[in-house]
Design a protein around this motif. Structure first.
Motif, PDB file in Angstrom:
ATOM      1  N   UNK A 283       0.801  -1.224   0.000  1.00  0.00           N
ATOM      2  CA  UNK A 283       0.000   0.000   0.000  1.00  0.00           C
ATOM      3  C   UNK A 283       0.830   1.268   0.000  1.00  0.00           C
TER       4      UNK A 283
ATOM      5  N   UNK B 244      -0.737   3.919  -2.423  1.00  0.00           N
ATOM      6  CA  UNK B 244      -1.857   4.644  -1.812  1.00  0.00           C
ATOM      7  C   UNK B 244      -1.321   5.780  -0.962  1.00  0.00           C
TER       8      UNK B 244
ATOM      9  N   UNK C 238      -2.023   9.834  -1.458  1.00  0.00           N
ATOM     10  CA  UNK C 238      -2.592  10.644  -0.377  1.00  0.00           C
ATOM     11  C   UNK C 238      -1.621  11.726   0.064  1.00  0.00           C
TER      12      UNK C 238
ATOM     13  N   UNK D 150      -1.766  14.608  -2.236  1.00  0.00           N
ATOM     14  CA  UNK D 150      -2.969  15.355  -1.874  1.00  0.00           C
ATOM     15  C   UNK D 150      -2.683  16.217  -0.643  1.00  0.00           C
ATOM     16  N   UNK D 151      -2.017  15.608   0.345  1.00  0.00           N
ATOM     17  CA  UNK D 151      -1.761  16.304   1.613  1.00  0.00           C
ATOM     18  C   UNK D 151      -0.762  17.437   1.451  1.00  0.00           C
TER      19      UNK D 151
ATOM     20  N   UNK E 180       1.350   1.344   7.858  1.00  0.00           N
ATOM     21  CA  UNK E 180       0.020   1.862   7.592  1.00  0.00           C
ATOM     22  C   UNK E 180       0.100   3.006   6.581  1.00  0.00           C
TER      23      UNK E 180
ATOM     24  N   UNK F 136      -1.953   5.497   5.995  1.00  0.00           N
ATOM     25  CA  UNK F 136      -2.632   6.758   6.291  1.00  0.00           C
ATOM     26  C   UNK F 136      -1.858   7.679   7.229  1.00  0.00           C
TER      27      UNK F 136
ATOM     28  N   UNK G 296       0.471  10.621   5.549  1.00  0.00           N
ATOM     29  CA  UNK G 296      -0.266  11.715   4.906  1.00  0.00           C
ATOM     30  C   UNK G 296      -1.080  12.555   5.879  1.00  0.00           C
TER      31      UNK G 296
END
Lengths: 481, 175
Positions: free
Chosen positions: A24, A27, A31, A34-35, A84, A86, A89
């Motif tokens: 991942x 991904x 993100x 985007x951040x 992880x 997430x 980001x």
């Protein structure tokens, strides 16, 4: 094993389970982009609102944040492949938005005039904060690279206890600022807030301690009115931590740290023992302690009165305890923000004066982004805590489970204490909003916290290594007919 | 800067912020969803409806790689795909069986770290033999490893779903 056939493409679909997941990382990269774009948008927005043109530092700022995020991502990709997706980001976005808000408050002429009126030169905080963010990312990178396995931390259980105690007690010997003794000041170098680092170190101690002692705490108990009452001698540790947090409250007049440490301990105790009675005890003890200290200690008393009557400072005649307008101003800021806010650069949150970019930065966000923006930020904090808890669930060793729980619970409690204080839900404390607020210690310590969570989640999701040819296995093989 | 532009930018920023939150939640949702499918499959592992269910709701799980197995084994029915802790402090933990040796014990570098007063630091290990049959072997533990009710003395093949007991921890292999 070398003759093992490769799996045909039809069977490559895998579920996401605790083991054997896709890494991942892509991904995370998406993100992360985007951040980085989101704060750049905000930055442009501030410039357009204040001067009517794109701000000049835009390119440098965007590149700086992008570079920091990129370095973080590459290091995670190399050293924590299954981490992880997430956490990085989310932290980057919060840090970036915090930088934009601090820069926006630097542009305020009102703050510059105020500083001049008080006889000192106005200093822009944004460049410093960018430097601190870079140091935070550097610590993040160092932790991800050098902490090979979080279980190593378990060896330092009691050392971390001592270090955390020293860090917590040290500020008593230094002069207080703004009514709370939470700084260690080194002349010529600046000051650090040791409580932010103590938060991480004491979580390591709690995790190591509770892992060893949890059976005694959970099983040796009597049942009384549906609650499991622990034996007297097992109450020892919770009493010690309680006394310690009360001492922080009394001697350093720091309500926030006191709540943070006690709350973190109760959460970890509950997770380790699965006994609801600890929560009940914890709530009773913290309520009792807070009530006593709140009515005795003068500084805390002032805070409580200011919380109960935020607008008393505007009364005539003014009550003697009403010394600060900040809480009232923070409430005004939230109110004038409304649902959708005034927009970047168009609020008047610089009226909160020097604390607008530190303790009260959440009020500044509440004014300029409104309820919608504030809720978005709280959700992002919530997601970080959720990912931490998720990491705790996926971890395969009790120490990692407890450590991840403790770190994410501590992070969540800190957000609650700060946001609650600014919004008037609980008395105001001297803590900083993680990642958003101006302040070096906070940003550096929280990047370290995210790095540890990333390492734990990497260990939890990493597939077991391929079987090594073991001579031991050959020797003990079953002889078949 | 005109009022209209600023309003559009203000609402635009909020929209993008929320878009970020929603995208982030989507990433987690797929994460949670994948995990939930696995768990549901394992809970019903013993029931007779399992083959249909596996086809209907959890095809990816059925197709999960069994990296260590040979081609002949992959199609074999009854080959376990995961190890599940069914009792003890680690209840609910699963480890996918991919041909690797799984070590159990209190030592920190074990695959499954047992937090159990009755477990030794290197208590037992579970590994596939050359035919892909999973074997459990006691590594000279103090309190023993039990397969069903019998204490292990030699490396023993593990039948599907048979409980392996180490102290207060019970683990089993499931499809």
């Amino acid at each position: 094993m070398s003759t093992m056939p490769s799996t045909p493409s039809t069977t490559t679909t895998t579920t996401i389970s605790t083991v054997g997941p896709p890494s991942r990382r892509n991904t995370e990269l998406a993100l992360l982009a985007f951040a980085v774009i989101l704060p750049c948008f905000a930055y442009a927005n501030v410039g357009l609102a204040l001067d009517g043109k794109m701000p000049s530092g835009m390119l440098g700022y965007g590149l700086g944040l992008g570079l920091l995020a990129g370095v973080g991502h590459l290091v995670v990709r190399k050293f924590a492949k299954y981490a992880d997706p997430l956490l990085l980001p989310l932290a980057t976005l919060l840090n970036g938005l915090g930088l934009v808000m601090i820069w926006r408050l630097d542009q305020s002429e009102r703050l510059a005039r105020l500083a001049k009126a008080q006889g000192f030169t106005f200093q822009a905080s944004a460049p410093n904060q960018l430097l601190f963010s870079a140091m935070g990312i550097a610590l993040f990178v160092a932790v991800v690279i050098f902490l090979k396995d979080h279980r190593i931390l378990q060896r330092y259980t009691y050392i971390s206890m001592v270090v955390a105690l020293v860090l917590l007690v040290a500020p008593v010997f230094f002069p207080g600022k703004f009514g709370a003794k939470i700084w260690i000041t080194v002349p010529g170098l600046g000051s650090i807030q040791p409580g932010e680092f103590a938060k991480i170190i004491i979580a390591i101690f709690f995790a190591g301690y509770l892992m060893v002692k949890r059976d005694a705490l959970a099983l040796a108990s009597r049942r009384f009115m549906g609650l499991y009452l622990p034996r007297g001698r097992d109450l020892g540790p919770i009493l010690v931590v309680w006394a310690l947090s009360l001492m922080i409250l009394v001697f350093e007049t720091d309500l926030g740290s006191s709540l943070l440490f006690f709350g973190m301990f109760v959460v970890m105790l509950y997770v380790a023992t699965e006994r609801t009675s600890w929560i009940v005890f914890g709530l009773l003890m913290s309520a009792g302690g807070a009530a006593v200290v709140g009515s005795v200690e003068p500084h805390v008393k002032v805070r409580v009165m200011a919380w109960l009557h935020p607008f008393a400072v505007y009364d005539t005649p003014r009550p003697s305890w009403a010394t600060t307008e900040q809480i009232a101003q923070a409430l005004f800021a939230f109110g004038s923000g409304g649902v959708f806010g005034t927009g970047w650069g168009q609020g008047a949150s610089d009226l909160i004066q020097f604390a607008a970019n530190s303790d009260f930065i959440f009020a500044s966000f509440g004014e300029e982004l409104g309820l919608a923006g504030a809720m978005g930020l709280l959700l992002i904090y919530g997601l970080i805590v959720e990912r931490g808890m998720r990491t705790a669930l996926a971890a395969r060793d009790p120490f990692g489970k407890l450590l991840a729980t403790g770190l994410s619970a501590g992070f969540g409690i800190q957000v609650f204490v700060v946001a609650g204080g600014v919004m008037g839900l609980i008395p105001l404390t001297g803590m900083t909003m993680p990642f958003l607020a101006q302040g070096g210690s906070s940003v550096i310590a929280n990047w370290a916290l995210i790095a540890i969570l990333i390492k734990i989640s990497d260990t939890a999701r990493r597939p077991a290594p391929a079987p090594a040819p073991s001579t031991d296995a050959e020797m003990t093989q079953v002889v078949r007919p | 800067m005109s009022e209209l532009t600023l309003t559009v930018m203000r609402l635009g920023f909020l929209a993008v912020l929320w878009l970020f939150v929603i995208v982030a939640v989507q990433v987690i949702r797929s994460d949670l969803f994948g995990t939930r499918v696995t768990q549901r499959g394992s809970r019903r592992g013993g029931s007779d409806r399992q083959p249909q269910r596996a086809q209907q709701t959890a095809p990816p799980q059925q197709r999960q790689q069994q990296g260590g197995g040979r081609r002949a084994d992959r199609g074999r029915r009854g080959a376990p795909t995961k190890l599940v802790v069914s009792e003890g402090t680690l209840t609910g933990t699963t480890v996918a069986l991919q041909g690797q040796t799984i070590s159990l014990g209190r030592a920190h570098d074990s695959t499954i770290v047992l937090d159990d007063d009755y477990a030794s630091s290197r208590h037992a290990r579970i590994y596939p033999d050359r035919d892909g049959q999973w074997i459990v072997e006691d590594l000279g533990s103090t309190n023993g490893t039990y397969l069903d009710r019998t204490r292990l003395t030699t490396p023993t093949p593990i039948p599907l779903g048979a409980p392996i007991r180490i102290g207060k921890t019970v683990i089993e292999l499931r499809k």
